[in-house]
Design an enzyme around this catalytic site. Structure first.
Site, PDB file in Angstrom:
ATOM      1  N   HIS A   1      -3.526   7.425   2.052  1.00  0.00           N
ATOM      2  CA  HIS A   1      -3.907   6.160   1.443  1.00  0.00           C
ATOM      3  C   HIS A   1      -5.300   5.891   1.913  1.00  0.00           C
ATOM      4  O   HIS A   1      -5.514   6.012   3.341  1.00  0.00           O
ATOM      5  CB  HIS A   1      -2.945   4.979   1.928  1.00  0.00           C
ATOM      6  CG  HIS A   1      -3.375   3.521   1.632  1.00  0.00           C
ATOM      7  ND1 HIS A   1      -3.741   3.207   0.599  1.00  0.00           N
ATOM      8  CD2 HIS A   1      -3.249   2.692   2.758  1.00  0.00           C
ATOM      9  CE1 HIS A   1      -3.999   2.118   0.577  1.00  0.00           C
ATOM     10  NE2 HIS A   1      -3.868   1.517   1.942  1.00  0.00           N
TER      11      HIS A   1
ATOM     12  N   CYS B   1       0.946  -1.388  -0.037  1.00  0.00           N
ATOM     13  CA  CYS B   1       0.001   0.083  -0.176  1.00  0.00           C
ATOM     14  C   CYS B   1       0.817   1.460   0.000  1.00  0.00           C
ATOM     15  O   CYS B   1       0.301   2.181  -0.494  1.00  0.00           O
ATOM     16  CB  CYS B   1      -0.810   0.020   1.158  1.00  0.00           C
ATOM     17  SG  CYS B   1      -2.160  -1.374   1.004  1.00  0.00           S
TER      18      CYS B   1
ATOM     19  N   ASN C   1     -10.054   0.020  -0.580  1.00  0.00           N
ATOM     20  CA  ASN C   1      -8.628  -0.154  -0.588  1.00  0.00           C
ATOM     21  C   ASN C   1      -7.981  -0.608  -1.722  1.00  0.00           C
ATOM     22  O   ASN C   1      -7.960  -1.835  -1.843  1.00  0.00           O
ATOM     23  CB  ASN C   1      -8.115  -0.810   0.811  1.00  0.00           C
ATOM     24  CG  ASN C   1      -6.647  -0.822   1.038  1.00  0.00           C
ATOM     25  OD1 ASN C   1      -5.922  -0.292   0.398  1.00  0.00           O
ATOM     26  ND2 ASN C   1      -6.421  -1.456   2.201  1.00  0.00           N
TER      27      ASN C   1
HETATM   28  O1  UT7 Z   1      -3.999  -0.917   3.388  1.00  0.00           O
HETATM   29  C1  UT7 Z   1      -3.054  -1.596   4.355  1.00  0.00           C
HETATM   30  C2  UT7 Z   1      -3.580  -1.077   5.981  1.00  0.00           C
HETATM   31  N1  UT7 Z   1      -4.906  -1.866   6.106  1.00  0.00           N
HETATM   32  C3  UT7 Z   1      -5.183  -1.230   7.010  1.00  0.00           C
HETATM   33  O2  UT7 Z   1      -5.201  -0.335   7.374  1.00  0.00           O
HETATM   34  C4  UT7 Z   1      -6.409  -2.307   7.843  1.00  0.00           C
HETATM   35  C5  UT7 Z   1      -6.695  -1.658   9.021  1.00  0.00           C
HETATM   36  N2  UT7 Z   1      -7.439  -2.465   9.721  1.00  0.00           N
HETATM   37  C6  UT7 Z   1      -9.012  -1.963   9.777  1.00  0.00           C
HETATM   38  O3  UT7 Z   1      -9.120  -1.112   8.859  1.00  0.00           O
HETATM   39  C7  UT7 Z   1      -9.812  -2.627  10.663  1.00  0.00           C
HETATM   40  O4  UT7 Z   1      -9.233  -3.111  11.707  1.00  0.00           O
HETATM   41  C8  UT7 Z   1     -10.762  -3.633   9.917  1.00  0.00           C
HETATM   42  C9  UT7 Z   1     -11.921  -2.673   9.264  1.00  0.00           C
HETATM   43  C10 UT7 Z   1     -10.021  -4.726   9.193  1.00  0.00           C
HETATM   44  C11 UT7 Z   1     -11.696  -4.365  11.035  1.00  0.00           C
HETATM   45  O5  UT7 Z   1     -12.407  -3.534  12.039  1.00  0.00           O
HETATM   46  P1  UT7 Z   1     -12.182  -4.097  13.634  1.00  0.00           P
HETATM   47  O6  UT7 Z   1     -12.978  -2.891  13.969  1.00  0.00           O
HETATM   48  O7  UT7 Z   1     -10.974  -4.121  13.871  1.00  0.00           O
HETATM   49  O8  UT7 Z   1     -13.049  -5.278  13.577  1.00  0.00           O
HETATM   50  P2  UT7 Z   1     -12.239  -6.556  14.062  1.00  0.00           P
HETATM   51  O9  UT7 Z   1     -11.548  -7.363  12.959  1.00  0.00           O
HETATM   52  O10 UT7 Z   1     -11.854  -6.814  15.459  1.00  0.00           O
HETATM   53  O11 UT7 Z   1     -13.970  -7.576  14.079  1.00  0.00           O
HETATM   54  C12 UT7 Z   1     -14.769  -7.187  14.875  1.00  0.00           C
HETATM   55  C13 UT7 Z   1     -15.829  -8.422  14.720  1.00  0.00           C
HETATM   56  C14 UT7 Z   1     -15.328  -9.886  14.677  1.00  0.00           C
HETATM   57  O12 UT7 Z   1     -16.518 -10.514  15.537  1.00  0.00           O
HETATM   58  P3  UT7 Z   1     -16.205 -10.791  16.920  1.00  0.00           P
HETATM   59  O13 UT7 Z   1     -15.119 -11.839  17.096  1.00  0.00           O
HETATM   60  O14 UT7 Z   1     -16.186  -9.577  17.741  1.00  0.00           O
HETATM   61  O15 UT7 Z   1     -17.662 -11.738  17.295  1.00  0.00           O
HETATM   62  C15 UT7 Z   1     -15.355 -10.377  13.059  1.00  0.00           C
HETATM   63  O16 UT7 Z   1     -15.619 -11.833  13.229  1.00  0.00           O
HETATM   64  O17 UT7 Z   1     -16.210  -8.347  13.357  1.00  0.00           O
HETATM   65  C16 UT7 Z   1     -16.392  -9.479  12.666  1.00  0.00           C
HETATM   66  N3  UT7 Z   1     -16.139  -9.479  11.066  1.00  0.00           N
HETATM   67  C17 UT7 Z   1     -17.271  -9.140  10.321  1.00  0.00           C
HETATM   68  N4  UT7 Z   1     -18.704  -8.993  10.677  1.00  0.00           N
HETATM   69  C18 UT7 Z   1     -19.252  -8.889   9.358  1.00  0.00           C
HETATM   70  C19 UT7 Z   1     -14.985  -9.355  10.464  1.00  0.00           C
HETATM   71  N5  UT7 Z   1     -15.496  -9.055   9.111  1.00  0.00           N
HETATM   72  C20 UT7 Z   1     -16.707  -9.084   8.977  1.00  0.00           C
HETATM   73  C21 UT7 Z   1     -17.540  -8.595   7.787  1.00  0.00           C
HETATM   74  N6  UT7 Z   1     -18.747  -8.616   8.174  1.00  0.00           N
HETATM   75  N7  UT7 Z   1     -17.064  -8.387   6.679  1.00  0.00           N
END
Ligand code: UT7
Length: 319
Positions: free
Chosen positions: A246, A114, A276
């Site tokens: 980004h 990225c 992204n």
């Molecule tokens: O370009 C390179 C750089 N990349 C980034 O900057 C990405 C940085 N990270 C992020 O943008 C965020 O961490 C995410 C958008 C990827 C995720 O957000 P989050 O608030 O950190 O969520 P999480 O990964 O902690 O997941 C929370 C919950 C989980 O369920 P439980 O374990 O709390 O029951 C996941 O299983 O959301 C669930 N989950 C989803 N639910 C519905 C994960 N993906 C999905 C989905 N739809 N697509």
């Protein structure tokens, strides 16, 4: 007078097919509400048959050349940032070169995921100032959809395909790239990676990400590198007309702007439309804001990115 690399033109290209969150939610166990709340993404573009990283890059490059009023014969250098090349080799930069009908120039890919576009801009700027060439095409292009695991809802909803390009030209004066800063810290390469490659599995592999940890590092690293690059340019955040970040996550954009004390209306946001697009996201966002008239000649623009490796970087330019 100082020679600088001036942005002479911008261009971008997207695949034909737009996929919104509702359409995705019919194939993957997710919802529009989850995707919008967590990331700010509402839609993305997905490459179809015949659409590749090099074909999107070529289209973006053609538009940038047209915008700059520059002939292909004037191009001395093509630097293409991608993590999803058409083939392991030759470079996608040489495929763009051939598609544009350029017989001889320097052409190579850079790979910093990225942050790739920031690395490409920095390398092209250094080569222009060193006199290697006067006119460069700097491209960020990706087809991340081809390396997504469509069973992994934590990653597949976040990425999209596209390309953006700049023509950089050596000019005397106070316009152009004023400062760049690049970083990498390979200790974190297990937080965002692809689980395959030519020298390990012999396969292409799929994207794997520990999103929450990447998020935490991104906010800190981006604030640090923005402070460094502004200091290199003898500027403060008050001098910034536009931050073109980004486009990984709307919440990272908000947090970064807040740390800089920058009002949200000075931040170019396209993550809602494009998702992204990795190395393509900064030039895609830049072209969007140039073409809709927000960015004007003389404006101070700050570019930044953070991605797999980890890698991160920033640039300050007078447009
Ligand atoms: O370009 C390179 C750089 N990349 C980034 O900057 C990405 C940085 N990270 C992020 O943008 C965020 O961490 C995410 C958008 C990827 C995720 O957000 P989050 O608030 O950190 O969520 P999480 O990964 O902690 O997941 C929370 C919950 C989980 O369920 P439980 O374990 O709390 O029951 C996941 O299983 O959301 C669930 N989950 C989803 N639910 C519905 C994960 N993906 C999905 C989905 N739809 N697509």
């Amino acid at each position: 007078m100082t020679i600088r690399s001036v942005v002479a033109g911008t261009g971008s290209a997207l695949p034909k097919r737009r996929v919104d969150n509702e359409e995705l939610a019919r194939q993957v166990d997710t919802s529009d509400e989850w995707i919008v709340t967590r990331s700010g993404i509402r839609s993305r573009y997905i490459a179809g048959e015949g659409e590749t990283t090099a074909s999107l890059a070529t289209e973006a490059a053609r538009r940038a050349l047209e915008d700059a009023g520059i002939q292909t014969s004037e191009i001395d250098l093509i630097v293409l940032a991608t993590a999803t090349p058409d083939q392991t080799f030759p470079s996608s930069a040489t495929k763009v070169q051939a598609a544009l009908g350029i017989d001889d120039c320097v052409a190579f890919d850079v790979h910093a995921v990225c942050t790739g576009f920031l690395y490409a801009v920095s390398v092209a700027d250094a080569m222009i100032r060193a006199g290697t060439g006067r006119t460069a095409l700097v491209i960020g292009a990706e087809t991340f959809s081809r390396i997504l695991d469509w069973e992994d809802r934590a990653t597949c909803v976040l990425f999209g395909d596209g390309a953006g390009a700049l023509v950089l030209r050596a000019e005397e004066g106070d316009r152009g790239i004023l400062a760049t800063r690049l970083h990498a810290d390979g200790r974190h390469n297990d937080l965002l990676f692809v689980d395959g490659g030519p020298s390990t599995t012999g396969t292409v592999g799929k994207v794997r990400m520990k999103g929450r940890e990447v998020f935490r590092h991104a906010v800190v690293n981006l604030a640090d590198v923005l402070g460094e690059v502004l200091s290199d340019a003898n500027m403060t955040s008050e001098d910034i007309d536009w931050l073109v970040p980004h486009q990984a996550n709307a919440r990272i954009l908000d947090a970064t702007a807040k740390k800089l004390g920058l009002p949200p209306e000075k931040v170019v946001v396209t993550v809602d439309k494009h998702a992204n697009t990795s190395a393509a996201s900064v030039p895609l966002a830049l072209d969007t804001a140039v073409k809709d008239g927000r960015i004007k000649r003389g404006d101070i623009i700050v570019l930044e990115a953070m991605g797999g490796g980890f890698t991160w970087g920033a640039a300050v330019l007078r447009y």
